[in-house]
Design an enzyme around this catalytic site. Structure first.
Site, PDB file in Angstrom:
ATOM      1  N   TYR A  68       0.823  -1.213   0.000  1.00 49.22           N
ATOM      2  CA  TYR A  68       0.000   0.000   0.000  1.00 49.22           C
ATOM      3  C   TYR A  68       0.854   1.259   0.000  1.00 49.22           C
ATOM      4  CZ  TYR A  68      -3.914  -3.046   1.510  1.00 49.22           C
ATOM      5  OH  TYR A  68      -4.863  -4.019   1.627  1.00 49.22           O
ATOM      6  N   HIS A 126       0.267 -11.635   2.268  1.00 48.13           N
ATOM      7  CA  HIS A 126      -0.722 -10.875   1.497  1.00 48.13           C
ATOM      8  C   HIS A 126      -1.327 -11.697   0.362  1.00 48.13           C
ATOM      9  CE1 HIS A 126      -1.801  -6.499   0.195  1.00 48.13           C
ATOM     10  NE2 HIS A 126      -2.802  -7.319   0.026  1.00 48.13           N
TER      11      HIS A 126
END
Length: 268
Positions: free
Chosen positions: A39, A97
């Site tokens: 991110y 992730h």
């Protein structure tokens, strides 16, 4: 279960936008924050936490390890970098992730590296994200069911992911739902809007309440303080059996997050 039921997501939020969102959320009473290495906002999230005045021990921070950092040689180093950016000595939860593409790094290797990080005190809990039933089985075989705090998956009224959720529930693995509002598409659904009208609630509150009623955690994001405040009220909304049954009919296996070269072979 120690994973909070309700938190704030920070996907696609950067710079001053994510700082403002996290600061507003903490001021409103949110105490769980979800971020990730990819991110590119961990430093800003850490800045917002530091500025909030909320004690670190009162906040549950989740970050996620990107596939390029999943090897035993890289994982712990990359997590330490995340901690530096976040301005903390530990995170509460660290997830894989996405599974390593083409199994370049085995689930066993990355999960055992995560467990080492847990034993070092770098993370309080560990878990997975975007894992199928087969991948969850591999994770369980690698570190044991007791070390898998959650599987964070895309889950919305349009993608109810029932096979994965049912298997996880049988095993005692908690589910965290992301993209719960289906990029906002589900907010326009007539069934959802009718339920919202019935309860004098917002469509977002109805969807978030539905997910929590099924036992899932939710991490909606917003850049607007009023939406953050409104979403938080979903915790108080109780849907009835008729509402839940109506939302169950909206399933259409509509997956919105399916990155080529990264996504595994889904169960449904």
């Amino acid at each position: 279960m120690s994973v909070p039921t309700f938190g704030i997501g920070t996907f696609r939020l950067k710079g001053d936008v994510v700082i403002s969102s996290v600061k507003d959320a903490l001021a409103l009473g949110y105490r769980a924050i979800d971020t990730a290495q990819i991110y590119d906002n961990e430093a800003e999230v850490g800045q917002a936490i530091a500025a909030s005045g909320v004690p670190r021990e009162d906040i549950y921070i989740t970050t996620k390890i990107w596939p390029e950092n999943l090897s035993k040689e890289k994982l712990i180093h990359s997590l330490k970098e995340s901690l530096t950016k976040l301005g903390t000595d530990y995170v509460d939860l660290t997830l894989i992730h996405w599974p390593s593409p083409h199994n370049a790094v085995s689930v066993r290797e990355s999960m055992q590296a995560l467990l080492t990080a847990k034993n070092m005190g770098l993370t309080r809990e560990i878990g997975v994200s975007n894992f199928t039933i087969d991948l969850m089985q591999q994770a369980v075989a690698a570190v044991g069911i007791e070390h898998i705090a959650t599987n964070q998956i895309e889950l919305s009224p349009y993608l109810q992911n029932r096979q994965v959720a049912a298997w996880a529930k049988e095993q005692g693995i908690h589910i965290t739902s992301y993209m719960t509002l289906a990029y906002g598409k589900a907010l326009q659904d007539e069934v959802i809007k009718q339920i919202a009208k019935k309860h004098q609630a917002t469509a977002a509150q109805v969807i978030l309440s539905w997910a929590m009623a099924l036992g899932y955690s939710v991490i909606p994001s917003s850049t607007k303080r009023e939406n953050l405040a409104s979403n938080l009220k979903a915790v108080e909304l109780k849907l009835d059996t008729e509402d839940m049954a109506a939302i169950a009919t909206l399933e259409r296996n509509e997956r919105l997050v399916n990155p080529e070269g990264l996504a595994p072979k889904w169960d449904n």
